[in-house]
Design a protein around this motif. Sequence first.
Motif, PDB file in Angstrom:
ATOM      1  N   LYS A   1      23.050  48.215  48.405  1.00  7.74           N
ATOM      2  CA  LYS A   1      22.479  46.625  48.384  1.00  7.74           C
ATOM      3  C   LYS A   1      22.322  46.469  47.217  1.00  7.74           C
ATOM      4  O   LYS A   1      21.958  45.093  47.298  1.00  7.74           O
ATOM      5  N   ALA A   2      22.316  47.228  46.311  1.00  9.49           N
ATOM      6  CA  ALA A   2      22.041  46.712  44.816  1.00  9.49           C
ATOM      7  C   ALA A   2      23.044  46.025  44.218  1.00  9.49           C
ATOM      8  O   ALA A   2      22.821  45.087  43.479  1.00  9.49           O
ATOM      9  N   LEU A   3      24.240  45.901  44.890  1.00  9.28           N
ATOM     10  CA  LEU A   3      25.227  45.206  44.295  1.00  9.28           C
ATOM     11  C   LEU A   3      25.046  43.538  44.718  1.00  9.28           C
ATOM     12  O   LEU A   3      24.555  43.579  46.016  1.00  9.28           O
TER      13      LEU A   3
ATOM     14  N   ALA B   1      30.038  41.104  45.063  1.00  6.49           N
ATOM     15  CA  ALA B   1      30.700  42.308  44.605  1.00  6.49           C
ATOM     16  C   ALA B   1      30.956  43.103  45.759  1.00  6.49           C
ATOM     17  O   ALA B   1      32.110  43.906  45.795  1.00  6.49           O
ATOM     18  N   ARG B   2      30.163  43.387  46.864  1.00  2.00           N
ATOM     19  CA  ARG B   2      30.270  43.985  47.924  1.00  2.00           C
ATOM     20  C   ARG B   2      31.688  43.822  48.685  1.00  2.00           C
ATOM     21  O   ARG B   2      32.378  44.423  49.028  1.00  2.00           O
TER      22      ARG B   2
ATOM     23  N   GLY C   1      34.489  38.386  39.929  1.00  2.44           N
ATOM     24  CA  GLY C   1      33.153  38.205  40.668  1.00  2.44           C
ATOM     25  C   GLY C   1      32.305  39.338  40.701  1.00  2.44           C
ATOM     26  O   GLY C   1      31.163  39.423  41.192  1.00  2.44           O
ATOM     27  N   VAL C   2      32.884  40.617  40.075  1.00  2.50           N
ATOM     28  CA  VAL C   2      32.094  41.924  39.757  1.00  2.50           C
ATOM     29  C   VAL C   2      31.679  41.672  38.362  1.00  2.50           C
ATOM     30  O   VAL C   2      32.280  41.697  37.438  1.00  2.50           O
ATOM     31  N   THR C   3      30.227  41.690  38.221  1.00  5.48           N
ATOM     32  CA  THR C   3      29.537  41.574  37.046  1.00  5.48           C
ATOM     33  C   THR C   3      29.145  42.804  36.256  1.00  5.48           C
ATOM     34  O   THR C   3      29.155  43.798  36.825  1.00  5.48           O
ATOM     35  N   PRO C   4      28.767  42.411  35.007  1.00  7.70           N
ATOM     36  CA  PRO C   4      28.372  43.900  34.381  1.00  7.70           C
ATOM     37  C   PRO C   4      27.108  44.556  35.145  1.00  7.70           C
ATOM     38  O   PRO C   4      27.156  45.820  35.045  1.00  7.70           O
ATOM     39  N   ALA C   5      26.030  43.734  35.709  1.00  9.23           N
ATOM     40  CA  ALA C   5      24.953  44.310  36.458  1.00  9.23           C
ATOM     41  C   ALA C   5      25.496  45.201  37.668  1.00  9.23           C
ATOM     42  O   ALA C   5      25.029  46.231  37.835  1.00  9.23           O
ATOM     43  N   ASP C   6      26.564  44.613  38.225  1.00  9.03           N
ATOM     44  CA  ASP C   6      27.350  45.326  39.450  1.00  9.03           C
ATOM     45  C   ASP C   6      27.866  46.596  39.004  1.00  9.03           C
ATOM     46  O   ASP C   6      27.873  47.672  39.481  1.00  9.03           O
TER      47      ASP C   6
END
Length: 621
Positions: free
Chosen positions: A580-582, A586-587, A606-611
């Motif tokens: 769920k943190a993604l 990204a999911r 669409g997948v970020t550094p935070a992901d």
Amino acid sequence: MFPHYDLIVVGGGHAGCEAAVAAANMGSRVLLATMNMQVIAQMSCNPAMGGVAKGQIVREIDALGGYTGLVSDHSMVQFRMLNLSKGPAMWSPRTQNDRMMFAAKWRELVEQNENIHFWQEMVSGIVVKDGRVCGVKTGMGIEIPASSVVLTNGTFLNGVIHIGEKRFGGGRAGEKASTGITEQLLELGFVSGRMKTGTPPRIDGRSLDYARMEPQYGDEGGGRFSYTQTEIPENQLNCHITYTNPKVHDLLKTGFDRSPMFNGRIRGLGPRYCPSIEDKIDRFSQRDRHQIFVEPEGWNTCEVYVNGFSSSLPEDVQFKAIRKIPGFENARMFRPGYAIEYDFFPPTQLKPTLETRLVENLYFAGQINGTTGYEEAACQGLIAGINAHLKLNDRDPFILKRSEAYIGVLIDDLVNKGTDEPYRMFTSRAEYRILLRQDNADLRLSPLAADLGMKNMEGRLQRVELKKKEMDEIIYFFRNESIAPEQVNEMLREKGSSPLSQKVKLLSVLSRPHISLNDLSNCHSGLNSFVKNMDAESVQLAEIQMKYEGYIAREQEQVEKMERLEKVKLHTNFDYRELKALSAEAREKLNLVKPLTIGQASRISGVTPADISVLLVHSGR
């Protein structure tokens, strides 16, 4: 009637031919199925190979044991190294080719391979059992068994040709479309889309006035793609350049109301960087002219390809407009240009091996994956053929990294980012351009091909080893030999470079801008004697390696950082909806692509550094 094949390749274009010879040269029994044996590896559009980034791909194909470079060299009518005014990362070989010789040489090479059999008929579907492909079905209802299948259908899947208000089925001028495969793949759960490409009219070269055009000559001394020292032709044909003008544009605009591009009949997206002439004058209305390249189709034909004048306007409009181009006033048309729409399958449905995720042992290569261009198709066919053979023999897959080859960049982009318009390779797509030069493709890739068991690599490896040995010897010489001011200062002043006040190592002088190895060789007799018997490619490679060693080291450092992420493996059956943190995007994207590593996940749109940080924590890093 048919034996059980290791691999069936559907389609005899550039992707299909490379897939067939790759698997066959590794030992697989291959069937090449095509609708027309007379047009194997036909150059459907322009009679040329290579160019910016594409030339690097052709050299990579050759270094891996593919045939595109060999065939291009055999059939060339002109050779040019593009971008020589820029740095070596941008140098790109390009050949103009004899269209008929190109196809004939390809057919000769595939027919010489005893592991390749042929069947001339439309393939209308694949045979699938328990989620695994096990053959193909032809239009006559014949089932041919195989352990794996590569689909390389080009523009033929439900192809529709447009010329003005005329619309008819076809995969290419004079050839029917292929039906049945798209519908079956959709039933199996695949997602498809529509794309569009086009081609210009063909002109009778005898009707042109070349005196009104600018000649474009080949490089003096010629050149080649292949590392096998193919023969360089003694003579070259000239190309020519001319330009459109406001009269041409005004005439073209009279057909816009009948243009399938502007009235909505064409729904597929065309290539952004190779637009039709009507698209160019509409999008760039402020420009009063556009460049036209006049390219001969071969040694023994008068047919001419009008590069830059791709069009789907009515044929009468094309004819009137083209006669207003300087040099074309009396032009005779062989056939009009046309646009073609066809089905493709978004490549995010593939693994990095080009195997589909939904059906085991089924591979896609070429325009079916949303790419455009002979070179992009050929390299995908090569990789699909290699991986089909490896999987059938329980061997590890062959996946090129982005830092190893432009081919790796292309496939990584397709699988992780997908494409909604025809994908074309550019040098700007590669992060490590100085590492992926056209001059070192054999050093990068030929040892990998030899490890794969690719046929006829032994002689190539010997050449690679000699090239590397000579390069290392030259670099050692430059690091240890000095040059005195009286030997070099006159040349330095002529070049606008500061003179020396004392002896220095040759390497420090070579590192200056505008100073070449050849300049120093003319000043230093010892250097001249040392390199004069060495291979010219070894000398050039050593010079580039020394002049750009700082940039090369910096890129290599970046590669090593990225490879640390590539070593963090991810489970392909993990459900990312549980994290769920993604981010929601990204999911969704991670579940679609199912990346193999953190590095691959980081390149998904669409997948970020935070992901990525979340994935690293989840992976225990």
